[in-house]
Design an enzyme around this catalytic site. Structure first.
Site: not given
Length: 406
Positions: A352, A345, A347
Site C-alpha cells: 500500500d 538481488h 528482497k
C-alpha cells in the site's frame, strides 16, 4: 554623584542580564520545520541502491567518485561504507554471509592493526580455509563460525542438509547499523541490483546488537538464547530474526499449524504474511526468489479481488523449482524481469505504499524455517518512498515478461 554612578552601572548590568534571561526562558521554543525533520531523518537513515551502472564505474580506469555523474555510483557508495567502518572508535561487529571485497576486508584489518575490537560471525561458506577469516583471525579478530547442521531434535524427514548463516549486517560502535540484501563481495558491488541501509535509529540498532550478542556468544554449535521480536504496530523500523528455533518449527509450517512452543516461529511467519494479505490498494514485489506457496496463493487472491499487484524478479531464479513467478504470469499478474546477466538481488515488498518488508531473507521456506536471517518491517515514510521510487525506476527499466524463459 560619581559613587552612585559606579554603583548603578553593575546594577543596571545585572538587571539587563536578568531581563534577557527571563526573555529567553519564557520565549516559546520554535518547533522544527518539516524540512529540518526530514534532514534529521536523512541523517538517521540512508539507503544506497546498486544497479547495472556499477560495471561501468568499476571498469573506468580514471573514475573519480566526486565527479561521477552516475546517481547510484557503486564506488561512491563503497567509499561511504568504508569511511563509516574506518571511523569506528571502539568496536565493529560483523555478521556476514560472505566477505570477499578487498576494500571492506582491509577496512576491518586496519581497525585491528590500530587496536580496535572486531568481532565476526560467519557461515561455513567462510570456513577456516577462507582467506578473509584467516586474515582477520591472524590480526586478532574474534571470529565465530556458525554450524550448518540441523538440530537432532528435528524429525529426520524434515531435516534440511544445512542451517545457513545468511545475515548481512555490520554494527559500528553499537550506534550505526549497516544492513540490507547485499553481500559484501566484489561482484555484488558492480554486477547486481541490490541495496544497503545505513541507520542510527536507536531502537533498530539495539535489536541488531542483541541479535549479534546472541549469535556470537552461542559459538559454533553452541546454545543460543531463544527470543523473537514479533511484528507489531509501533516503531517505524523493526526487525524480526530467524534462527535455530525457526528450523524446529519447520514441521509446523508444513502442517500449517502452531506448535506448543511459546516462541513458535510459525506464528511469526503468519504475522509477516498478514502484512501482505492486509493490503487494500497495492503490493509491489521486487525479489530474487519467491517460492512460498502461501504467499503466491494470497497474491493471486488479492489480484482477483482488485488489488494492484506488480512483480519484479530475477529470470534465472524464476525458472527454479517451486518458483511462483510462472503462476503469477499465468494468472495475469504483471511481471517484469531483466534480460541480461546481472542479478536482481533485492528482497523487498511494498504494501500500500506505506510498509516495506525487506532484509537478508529470500521469500522461501528455507529462509523462514532453516536459515539465520533478518527481516525489517519499515513504516518510516521517507524510507518507504525511497523504496517506492526505486521500484518505479526498475519497473520502467525491466521489460514485461510473458514467460520465465529468455
Amino acid at each position: 554623584m560619581d559613587s552612585w554612578r559606579s554603583i548603578g552601572l553593575p546594577v543596571a548590568g545585572v538587571s539587563l542580564i536578568s531581563a534577557l534571561g527571563y526573555y529567553c526562558l519564557s520565549r516559546p521554543v520554535k518547533a522544527k520545520s518539516p524540512r529540518q525533520k526530514r534532514l534529521k531523518k536523512q541523517q538517521e537513515n540512508m539507503i544506497l541502491f546498486f544497479d547495472e551502472s556499477g560495471a561501468k564505474c568499476y571498469s573506468c580506469p580514471d573514475h573519480n567518485i566526486s565527479t561521477c555523474l552516475v546517481e547510484q555510483c557503486p564506488l561512491r557508495h563503497l567509499w561511504k561504507i568504508v569511511k563509516i567502518v574506518s571511523e569506528a572508535r571502539y568496536t565493529v561487529d560483523v555478521c556476514l554471509y560472505s566477505l570477499t571485497h578487498p576494500d571492506l576486508e582491509n577496512a576491518f584489518l586496519n581497525l585491528l592493526k590500530n587496536g580496535k575490537k572486531v568481532r565476526c560471525v560467519f557461515g561455513m561458506r567462510n570456513d577456516e580455509e577462507d582467506r578473509s577469516v584467516k586474515l582477520l583471525r591472524s590480526e586478532g579478530a574474534f571470529v565465530t563460525v556458525k554450524d550448518r547442521h540441523s538440530p537432532a531434535t528435528v524429525p529426520s524427514k524434515f531435516v534440511i542438509p544445512y542451517l545457513l548463516m545468511h545475515h548481512k549486517f555490520v554494527i559500528v560502535d553499537n550506534r550505526i547499523l549497516i544492513t540490507g540484501s547485499m553481500n559484501w563481495t566484489t561482484s555484488s558491488f558492480h554486477a547486481n541490483w541490490d541495496h544497503i541501509i545505513i541507520s542510527t535509529d536507536k531502537f533498530l540498532v539495539s535489536q541488531f546488537v542483541e541479535e549479534f550478542e546472541c549469535l556470537h556468544a552461542g559459538g559454533a554449535g553452541g546454545d543460543e538464547k531463544t527470543y523473537i521480536t514479533r511484528p507489531t504496530v509501533g516503531p517505524s523500523l523493526q526487525a524480526i530474526f530467524f534462527r535455530k528455533q525457526s528450523l524446529l518449527c519447520r514441521p509446523d509450517a508444513n502442517r500449517k499449524k502452531k506448535c506448543d512452543r511459546p516462541d513458535c516461529m510459525f506464528t511469526v511467519y503468519r504475522a509477516v504474511l498478514h502484512h501482505i494479505v492486509s493490503a487494500s490498494v497495492s503490493i509491489d514485489i521486487c525479489v530474487q526468489q519467491l517460492t512460498l506457496e502461501d504467499v503466491g496463493n494470497e497474491l493471486v487472491l488479492s489480484h482477483d479481488n482488485g488489488i494492484k499487484i506488480r512483480v519484479i524478479s530475477d529470470r534465472a531464479y524464476a525458472r527454479g523449482t517451486g518458483s511462483q513467478i510462472p503462476y503469477f504470469i499465468k494468472e495475469g499478474i504483471p511481471v517484469h524481469m531483466k534480460s541480461d546477466q546481472e542479478t536482481v538481488h533485492h528482497k523487498f515488498i511494498i504494501v500500500d505504499g506505506k510498509t516495506v518488508l525487506s532484509g537478508s531473507l529470500n521469500w522461501t521456506m528455507q529462509s523462514f524455517f532453516g536459515n539465520y536471517e533478518n527481516l525489517l518491517v519499515i513504516r518510516d515514510a521517507d524510507l518507504v518512498s525511497e523504496f517506492q521510487r526505486e521500484f518505479e525506476r526498475l519497473w520502467e527499466f525491466f521489460p514485461t515478461a510473458n514467460s520465465v524463459r529468455a
